[in-house]
Motif scaffolding. Structure first.
Motif, PDB file in Angstrom:
ATOM      1  N   MET A   1       0.852  -1.186   0.000  1.00  0.00           N
ATOM      2  CA  MET A   1       0.000   0.000   0.000  1.00  0.00           C
ATOM      3  C   MET A   1       0.893   1.242   0.000  1.00  0.00           C
ATOM      4  SD  MET A   1      -3.005   1.053   2.686  1.00  0.00           S
ATOM      5  CE  MET A   1      -4.079  -0.222   2.070  1.00  0.00           C
ATOM      6  N   PRO A   2       0.793   2.051  -1.040  1.00  0.00           N
ATOM      7  CA  PRO A   2       1.671   3.223  -1.107  1.00  0.00           C
ATOM      8  C   PRO A   2       1.324   4.304  -0.096  1.00  0.00           C
ATOM      9  CG  PRO A   2       0.447   2.919  -3.175  1.00  0.00           C
ATOM     10  CD  PRO A   2      -0.019   1.878  -2.213  1.00  0.00           C
ATOM     11  N   VAL A   3       2.343   5.051   0.270  1.00  0.00           N
ATOM     12  CA  VAL A   3       2.159   6.264   1.064  1.00  0.00           C
ATOM     13  C   VAL A   3       1.839   7.376   0.067  1.00  0.00           C
ATOM     14  CG1 VAL A   3       3.306   7.938   2.552  1.00  0.00           C
ATOM     15  CG2 VAL A   3       3.704   5.488   2.883  1.00  0.00           C
ATOM     16  N   LEU A   4       0.865   8.209   0.399  1.00  0.00           N
ATOM     17  CA  LEU A   4       0.422   9.272  -0.491  1.00  0.00           C
ATOM     18  C   LEU A   4       0.892  10.632   0.020  1.00  0.00           C
ATOM     19  CD1 LEU A   4      -3.273   8.046  -0.948  1.00  0.00           C
ATOM     20  CD2 LEU A   4      -1.254   7.429  -2.311  1.00  0.00           C
ATOM     21  N   HIS A   5       1.522  11.390  -0.861  1.00  0.00           N
ATOM     22  CA  HIS A   5       1.972  12.744  -0.529  1.00  0.00           C
ATOM     23  C   HIS A   5       1.063  13.728  -1.269  1.00  0.00           C
ATOM     24  CE1 HIS A   5       5.541  11.018   1.265  1.00  0.00           C
ATOM     25  NE2 HIS A   5       5.768  10.364   0.149  1.00  0.00           N
ATOM     26  N   LEU A   6       0.208  14.414  -0.522  1.00  0.00           N
ATOM     27  CA  LEU A   6      -0.696  15.400  -1.111  1.00  0.00           C
ATOM     28  C   LEU A   6       0.000  16.752  -1.150  1.00  0.00           C
ATOM     29  CD1 LEU A   6      -3.945  14.512   0.884  1.00  0.00           C
ATOM     30  CD2 LEU A   6      -3.197  13.604  -1.309  1.00  0.00           C
ATOM     31  N   VAL A   7      -0.016  17.376  -2.310  1.00  0.00           N
ATOM     32  CA  VAL A   7       0.610  18.685  -2.476  1.00  0.00           C
ATOM     33  C   VAL A   7      -0.459  19.652  -2.974  1.00  0.00           C
ATOM     34  CG1 VAL A   7       2.399  20.019  -3.666  1.00  0.00           C
ATOM     35  CG2 VAL A   7       2.814  17.602  -3.090  1.00  0.00           C
ATOM     36  N   ARG A   8      -0.639  20.738  -2.250  1.00  0.00           N
ATOM     37  CA  ARG A   8      -1.525  21.796  -2.764  1.00  0.00           C
ATOM     38  C   ARG A   8      -0.753  22.580  -3.813  1.00  0.00           C
ATOM     39  NH1 ARG A   8      -3.764  27.416  -0.265  1.00  0.00           N
ATOM     40  NH2 ARG A   8      -5.194  27.837  -1.976  1.00  0.00           N
ATOM     41  N   HIS A   9      -1.438  23.032  -4.836  1.00  0.00           N
ATOM     42  CA  HIS A   9      -0.802  23.816  -5.898  1.00  0.00           C
ATOM     43  C   HIS A   9      -0.160  25.081  -5.345  1.00  0.00           C
ATOM     44  CE1 HIS A   9      -3.935  26.894  -5.797  1.00  0.00           C
ATOM     45  NE2 HIS A   9      -4.796  25.897  -5.629  1.00  0.00           N
ATOM     46  N   GLY A  10       0.788  25.625  -6.098  1.00  0.00           N
ATOM     47  CA  GLY A  10       1.408  26.902  -5.752  1.00  0.00           C
ATOM     48  C   GLY A  10       0.428  28.052  -5.946  1.00  0.00           C
ATOM     49  N   GLU A  11       0.837  29.225  -5.503  1.00  0.00           N
ATOM     50  CA  GLU A  11      -0.023  30.405  -5.589  1.00  0.00           C
ATOM     51  C   GLU A  11      -0.434  30.668  -7.038  1.00  0.00           C
ATOM     52  OE1 GLU A  11       0.471  34.634  -3.604  1.00  0.00           O
ATOM     53  OE2 GLU A  11       1.603  34.528  -5.499  1.00  0.00           O
ATOM     54  N   SER A  12      -1.735  30.860  -7.231  1.00  0.00           N
ATOM     55  CA  SER A  12      -2.273  31.159  -8.564  1.00  0.00           C
ATOM     56  C   SER A  12      -2.631  32.646  -8.657  1.00  0.00           C
ATOM     57  CB  SER A  12      -3.518  30.314  -8.832  1.00  0.00           C
ATOM     58  OG  SER A  12      -4.594  30.789  -8.040  1.00  0.00           O
ATOM     59  N   GLU A  13      -2.967  33.048  -9.870  1.00  0.00           N
ATOM     60  CA  GLU A  13      -3.371  34.440 -10.085  1.00  0.00           C
ATOM     61  C   GLU A  13      -4.594  34.792  -9.246  1.00  0.00           C
ATOM     62  OE1 GLU A  13      -3.810  34.598 -14.333  1.00  0.00           O
ATOM     63  OE2 GLU A  13      -1.654  34.374 -14.654  1.00  0.00           O
ATOM     64  N   TRP A  14      -5.558  33.872  -9.140  1.00  0.00           N
ATOM     65  CA  TRP A  14      -6.759  34.158  -8.345  1.00  0.00           C
ATOM     66  C   TRP A  14      -6.487  34.059  -6.851  1.00  0.00           C
ATOM     67  CZ3 TRP A  14     -12.022  32.237 -10.703  1.00  0.00           C
ATOM     68  CH2 TRP A  14     -12.306  33.008 -11.839  1.00  0.00           C
ATOM     69  N   ASN A  15      -5.516  33.250  -6.411  1.00  0.00           N
ATOM     70  CA  ASN A  15      -5.125  33.295  -5.002  1.00  0.00           C
ATOM     71  C   ASN A  15      -4.686  34.715  -4.668  1.00  0.00           C
ATOM     72  OD1 ASN A  15      -3.501  30.076  -4.946  1.00  0.00           O
ATOM     73  ND2 ASN A  15      -5.379  30.605  -3.887  1.00  0.00           N
ATOM     74  N   LEU A  16      -3.824  35.237  -5.508  1.00  0.00           N
ATOM     75  CA  LEU A  16      -3.272  36.573  -5.288  1.00  0.00           C
ATOM     76  C   LEU A  16      -4.363  37.642  -5.322  1.00  0.00           C
ATOM     77  CD1 LEU A  16      -0.635  38.120  -4.842  1.00  0.00           C
ATOM     78  CD2 LEU A  16      -0.412  38.285  -7.332  1.00  0.00           C
ATOM     79  N   ALA A  17      -5.355  37.452  -6.179  1.00  0.00           N
ATOM     80  CA  ALA A  17      -6.439  38.432  -6.325  1.00  0.00           C
ATOM     81  C   ALA A  17      -7.544  38.260  -5.280  1.00  0.00           C
ATOM     82  CB  ALA A  17      -7.043  38.330  -7.731  1.00  0.00           C
TER      83      ALA A  17
END
Length: 192
Positions: A1-17
């Motif tokens: 059973m694999p270990v899962l590494h969840l990564v949230r995306h980097g800052e987007s244009e709408w994050n910044l806005a």
């Protein structure tokens, strides 16, 4: 059973806005800061987890771009999976969190979805829907081959993947902060 590494995306244009992104394809690409965050996550993964076998990503542009940066460091291909998408926030998508809405703001409406996980924004997905989709997806990856898998997704999927609350029982789900390009490791052999 694999270990899962969840990564949230980097800052987007709408994050910044300060805009609600959800599943909107218009949420834009990564900002320069978002690309740097993705590169930092890639270095962290390469240093700490040398046994990563595969990278899967939400098919939304901000997650795909993050996954491609990680893939370039790890030397692995990226495969997309729409089941890793952010919650579909319907009529809230594209609006600024600070915009007035009803007797409060768009931010208040988003927070209410987490407190009342059965609620759906107009034409959108409830937190319960998101929870069921994400947990079924994590179960699928956990049952697959390999030792360690990177899943590049969004804040909502990371929150529901790591909560001890069960929105299917109408339990509120804490809307904890998930920073851009953070890595959260989940060992599915220890849960459910």
């Amino acid at each position: 059973m694999p270990v899962l590494h969840l990564v949230r995306h980097g800052e987007s244009e709408w994050n910044l806005a300060g805009r609600v992104q959800g599943q909107s394809a218009e949420a834009g690409s990564l900002t320069a800061r978002g690309l740097r965050q993705a590169a930092q996550a890639a270095r962290l993964l390469a240093e700490r987890y040398p046994d990563i076998d595969a990278i899967f990503s939400s098919d939304l542009p901000r997650a795909r771009e993050t996954a491609e940066v990680i893939a370039s460091v790890l030397g692995l291909p990226v495969r997309t999976d729409p089941c890793l998408r952010e919650q579909h926030l319907g009529c809230l998508e594209g609006r600024r969190f600070a915009d007035p809405l009803g007797e409060g703001t768009v931010q208040d409406a988003v927070e209410r979805l987490w407190r009342e996980p059965w609620r759906r924004p107009g034409d959108g997905e409830s937190i319960t829907d998101l929870y069921e989709r994400v947990h079924a997806t994590l179960d699928r990856y956990a049952a697959g081959p390999g030792r360690e898998v990177v899943l590049v997704a969004h804040g909502g999927p990371v929150r529901v993947a790591t909560t001890s609350a069960d929105p299917r029982r109408r339990e509120p789900v804490p809307r904890v902060t998930v920073g851009n390009a953070t890595v959260t490791t989940v060992d599915r052999s220890r849960c459910c």
